[in-house]
Design an enzyme around this catalytic site. Structure first.
Site, PDB file in Angstrom:
ATOM      1  N   GLY A   1      -9.341  18.315  -7.005  1.00 45.55           N
ATOM      2  CA  GLY A   1      -8.276  18.658  -7.935  1.00 45.55           C
ATOM      3  C   GLY A   1      -8.634  18.312  -9.370  1.00 45.55           C
TER       4      GLY A   1
ATOM      5  N   LEU B   1      -9.805  13.735   0.420  1.00 40.18           N
ATOM      6  CA  LEU B   1     -10.941  14.589   0.076  1.00 40.18           C
ATOM      7  C   LEU B   1     -10.426  15.922  -0.455  1.00 40.18           C
ATOM      8  CD1 LEU B   1     -13.474  13.965   3.011  1.00 40.18           C
ATOM      9  CD2 LEU B   1     -13.666  13.227   0.623  1.00 40.18           C
TER      10      LEU B   1
ATOM     11  N   ARG C   1       2.551   4.651  -1.204  1.00 35.62           N
ATOM     12  CA  ARG C   1       2.345   5.839  -2.054  1.00 35.62           C
ATOM     13  C   ARG C   1       3.693   6.292  -2.586  1.00 35.62           C
ATOM     14  NH1 ARG C   1       0.339   9.746   2.230  1.00 35.62           N
ATOM     15  NH2 ARG C   1       1.806   8.395   3.305  1.00 35.62           N
TER      16      ARG C   1
ATOM     17  N   CYS D   1      -1.150   3.454 -10.353  1.00 34.41           N
ATOM     18  CA  CYS D   1      -1.979   2.437  -9.678  1.00 34.41           C
ATOM     19  C   CYS D   1      -3.474   2.619  -9.863  1.00 34.41           C
ATOM     20  CB  CYS D   1      -1.671   2.433  -8.182  1.00 34.41           C
ATOM     21  SG  CYS D   1      -0.045   1.806  -7.823  1.00 34.41           S
TER      22      CYS D   1
ATOM     23  N   PHE E   1       0.855  -1.191   0.000  1.00 29.89           N
ATOM     24  CA  PHE E   1       0.000   0.000   0.000  1.00 29.89           C
ATOM     25  C   PHE E   1       0.891   1.241   0.000  1.00 29.89           C
ATOM     26  CE2 PHE E   1      -2.315  -3.416   2.159  1.00 29.89           C
ATOM     27  CZ  PHE E   1      -3.481  -3.469   1.417  1.00 29.89           C
TER      28      PHE E   1
ATOM     29  N   GLY F   1      -4.469  10.396 -10.897  1.00 29.63           N
ATOM     30  CA  GLY F   1      -3.662   9.741 -11.929  1.00 29.63           C
ATOM     31  C   GLY F   1      -2.723   8.762 -11.252  1.00 29.63           C
TER      32      GLY F   1
END
Ligand code: UDX
Length: 433
Positions: free
Chosen positions: A255, A252, A153, A262, A151, A259
């Site tokens: 934007g 939240l 980022r 993933c 998981f 993209g």
């Protein structure tokens, strides 16, 4: 523990370096000899804050090595598979050929008792096929197959690896569970929750999580559009919603649309999985479609800020990567936005701190610049697409002095409308009056 990582791509490299940092003995295998040679010199080919130092330290201390051949794999306790699962061209299914090829190659070499773990994001049921291949190649040998999704980022991957919200281990086998528990022991001593589930459940947790996060983003993006029509403020709404513990405040941020490598690919694969099982994930399908349209629709927002048309105008786009602190431009909202601006007759100049080289092949007719101010030269509008730190503190006087007209379209809401008014800019943001 002895760990073999197959794949020195983004996930493999971060995971290998972090496991080595936990004290395990890690060998990371990749077919790309140039990449392997560079990594053994501690030259890290991807942009990820903190990763170079981590690789360098662990290589120096002898816990991490890179190789093309999987020599020594017969002595390993676990093999993690972290090869790519890109969208298959044309149909959206996850391409599992690299995963299965890796399994076929390692199968004859593994010692009995080795635990094979998929870290790559793979559709539900992939573990069953891996198990079948292992049985076929090594009949009667005890080789366990586990799902342990990542998981991570981009831009915060090491932090995410070392301080996970949860560790998901998918297997019903008690010994395999114990092996994974031992590998992650440094983390769960720090109270990181480790959850044991069935393999299929683990595979699906990954997709369900990404689809849900993407849904949250798309939900707030649509609320932002409504805010613009009714004169409400989406950031206050996100705050007001997020303070409800059942909702939570993260993801939240309105934007230009999500993209990255993933979310778009995983949603496409999840939708296909549902179809294959004779059902439909209608919320997920809608989210994917709404997000796709949104990226290009941002060009109309820029046109509106310039009185309805960008024909013959110069637009400075700040940010090409799909988010800050990465050089990854895959599925970045900047690309469809720029193409739409060009289709509408604008000339586009751009600056990004890390993503310009990657953008050039797909966007050859953009003028690439060396700074925000160079990009803004002669521009009728500056459009902020990625919230890089350096775009958060622009020198407004300097910007105004080089632009043809003082217009900022801020697609990440990094500035406040009142400060932009004081700075004498025409300012358009997302979901705010
Ligand atoms: C994501 C997941 O977060 C990670 O757990 C998974 O393993 C891989 O995919 P990543 O793609 O690196 O990670 O980026 P993330 O920070 O999740 O952002 C994804 C996209 O959503 C970006 O384009 C970002 O700008 C956008 N986003 C995110 C928003 O538009 N608003 C938000 O509130 C959050």
């Amino acid at each position: 523990m002895r760990v073999t990582m197959i794949g020195a791509g983004y996930v493999g490299l971060v995971s290998a370096a972090c496991f080595a940092d936990f004290g395990h003995e890690v060998s990371c295998i990749d077919k790309d000899a140039h990449r392997v040679a560079a990594l053994n010199r501690s030259e890290v080919p991807i942009f990820e804050p903190g990763l170079s130092e981590l690789v360098e330290n662990n290589v120096r201390q002898g816990r991490l090595e890179f190789a093309v051949e999987a020599t020594g794999i017969d002595r390993t306790d676990t093999v993690f598979i972290a090869v790519g699962t890109p969208s298959r061209r044309g149909d959206g299914y996850a391409d599992l050929s690299f995963v299965y090829q890796a399994v076929r190659e390692i199968a004859p070499l593994l010692a009995p008792g080795t635990v094979v773990v998929t870290k790559s994001t793979v559709p539900v049921g992939t573990g069953d096929e891996i198990e079948r291949i292992l049985r076929e190649k090594r009949p009667g040998v005890d080789l366990q197959t586990v799902s342990n999704p990542e998981f991570l980022r981009e831009g915060a991957a090491i932090q995410d690896f070392k301080h996970p919200d949860r560790i998901v281990v998918g297997t019903d086998d008690a010994r395999a569970r114990a092996v994974l528990a031992e590998i992650y022991r440094p983390l769960y001593l720090n109270a990181a929750p480790i959850m044991y589930v069935s393999r299929r459940t683990a595979e699906l947790i990954k997709y369900a999580s990404n689809a849900f996060l993407a849904t949250k983003i798309t939900f707030i993006n649509e609320i932002a559009d409504l805010c613009e029509l009714v004169g409400a403020d989406v950031q206050d709404i996100a705050l007001g919603m997020g303070l409800d513990n059942r909702i939570g405040g993260k993801f939240l941020h309105a934007g230009p649309g999500f993209g990255g490598s993933c979310f778009p690919k995983d949603m496409a694969a999840l939708i296909k999985t549902a179809h294959d099982h004779g059902t439909q994930l209608r919320v997920v399908e809608t989210v994917a479609a709404v997000n796709e349209q949104r990226k290009r629709a941002m060009a109309r927002k820029v046109a509106a800020a310039l009185g309805g048309s960008v024909r013959g105008k110069i637009i400075a786009v700040l940010g090409l990567t799909f988010k800050p602190n990465t050089d990854d431009t895959r599925d970045s909202p900047a690309f469809p936005l720029i193409m739409a601006l060009q289709d509408l007759g604008a000339a586009v100049r751009s600056y990004d701190p890390a993503g310009m080289e990657q953008a050039k092949p797909a966007l050859p007719s953009v003028t690439y610049c060396t700074s925000s101010y160079a990009a803004a030269e002669g521009a009728d509008a500056v459009v902020i697409v990625t919230e890089w730190e350096q775009f958060r503190a622009l020198d407004f006087d300097r910007l105004r002095s080089v632009m043809a007209q003082p217009v900022i379209v801020d697609l990440r809401n990094v500035y406040r409308p009142d400060e932009m008014l004081r700075a004498n800019f025409r300012y358009v943001s997302v979901g705010r009056a």
